[in-house]
Scaffold this motif. Sequence first.
Motif, PDB file in Angstrom:
ATOM      1  N   ALA A  32       0.874  -1.180   0.000  1.00  0.00           N
ATOM      2  CA  ALA A  32       0.000   0.000   0.000  1.00  0.00           C
ATOM      3  C   ALA A  32       0.909   1.227   0.000  1.00  0.00           C
ATOM      4  O   ALA A  32       1.864   1.301   0.783  1.00  0.00           O
ATOM      5  N   LYS A  46      -3.899  -7.770   1.244  1.00  0.00           N
ATOM      6  CA  LYS A  46      -4.556  -6.722   0.444  1.00  0.00           C
ATOM      7  C   LYS A  46      -4.646  -7.113  -1.038  1.00  0.00           C
ATOM      8  O   LYS A  46      -5.679  -6.909  -1.691  1.00  0.00           O
ATOM      9  N   ASP A 200      -8.754   0.461  -3.202  1.00  0.00           N
ATOM     10  CA  ASP A 200      -7.552   1.287  -3.380  1.00  0.00           C
ATOM     11  C   ASP A 200      -7.851   2.507  -4.239  1.00  0.00           C
ATOM     12  O   ASP A 200      -7.166   3.522  -4.150  1.00  0.00           O
ATOM     13  N   ASP A 214     -12.035   2.312   2.683  1.00  0.00           N
ATOM     14  CA  ASP A 214     -11.189   2.430   1.489  1.00  0.00           C
ATOM     15  C   ASP A 214      -9.771   2.817   1.898  1.00  0.00           C
ATOM     16  O   ASP A 214      -9.449   2.830   3.079  1.00  0.00           O
ATOM     17  N   LYS A 215      -8.978   3.180   0.899  1.00  0.00           N
ATOM     18  CA  LYS A 215      -7.555   3.427   1.161  1.00  0.00           C
ATOM     19  C   LYS A 215      -7.300   4.633   2.066  1.00  0.00           C
ATOM     20  O   LYS A 215      -6.190   4.776   2.607  1.00  0.00           O
ATOM     21  N   LEU A 225      -6.458  -1.515   7.468  1.00  0.00           N
ATOM     22  CA  LEU A 225      -6.900  -1.473   6.067  1.00  0.00           C
ATOM     23  C   LEU A 225      -7.492  -2.812   5.626  1.00  0.00           C
ATOM     24  O   LEU A 225      -8.516  -2.858   4.937  1.00  0.00           O
ATOM     25  N   TYR A 229     -11.230  -3.533   3.906  1.00  0.00           N
ATOM     26  CA  TYR A 229     -11.452  -4.159   2.601  1.00  0.00           C
ATOM     27  C   TYR A 229     -12.216  -5.473   2.759  1.00  0.00           C
ATOM     28  O   TYR A 229     -13.038  -5.847   1.926  1.00  0.00           O
TER      29      TYR A 229
END
Length: 253
Positions: A32, A46, A200, A214-215, A225, A229
């Motif tokens: 990320a 992720k 993302d 979200d990101k 994170l 997700y």
Amino acid sequence: MARRKKIYEGKAKILYEGPEPGTLVQYFKDDATAFNAEKHEVIDGKGVLNNRLSEFFMTGLNNIGVPTHFIRRLNMREQLVRACEIIPLEVVVRNFAAGSMAKRLGIEEGTPLPRPIVEYYYKDDKLGDPMVTEEHIAAFGWASQQDMDDVVSLALRVNDFLSGVMMAVGIRLVDFKIEVGRVYDGDFQRLIVADEISPDSCRLWDVQTGQRLDKDVFRRDLGNLSDAYTEVARRLGVMPKNATGMTKPHLIN
Ligand code: 5GP
């Protein structure tokens, strides 16, 4: 097994030569990044989640006649996609003010916009993806006027589809970014949605609580994170029903 040829490595994905001409294998990494890669972390799982979520959105778009590069998922982290010439633009659609637009124009985040607003950013990491207008795009030959008509039409169709799908599971689509590529069918060229559609590249807020899914969770240090997700995937039915509160994704086939 022979090593595959790497075509391109980005911050979150790698593209390899595909098994047939005109195809590529898109591999989702766990990395990320934010603020033009100044902030970087590896988030366990992720890539697996984004592979599944992008498959879900792209398949839905293909099914309603919005062309995308997605052909099929190959495994947990890879999907087969159609090779295309990427137009060097990030196409952003906004339904509510947030992020760079809220900051630039001094509008409170979450303010509904009177209609979806489409913006363009020139894809160049060294320049920090500057915002550009259709004048720049035409003058520098990045895309023709016909291309741009098609880009807007694709972007708004993606917006309608994604907004509806997300609203059905209690999530507001605040904004998102897509990339668009050119493919040639004989003498004809047409534009297709490329890259990925995932948390993302979208802003997703819980309708009831406003919780970020979200990101921005990573960009703004708002929590875990992978949990965010996973929650999106669970609500969309991409995850098993009992998969609440997991930090590691367990995905159904
Ligand atoms: P903003 O311009 O407010 O930073 O971003 C608008 C929307 O586009 C957000 O949903 C954001 O996630 C997405 N976006 C903008 N630039 C990028 C980018 O370089 N990579 C990704 N993955 N998403 C982006």
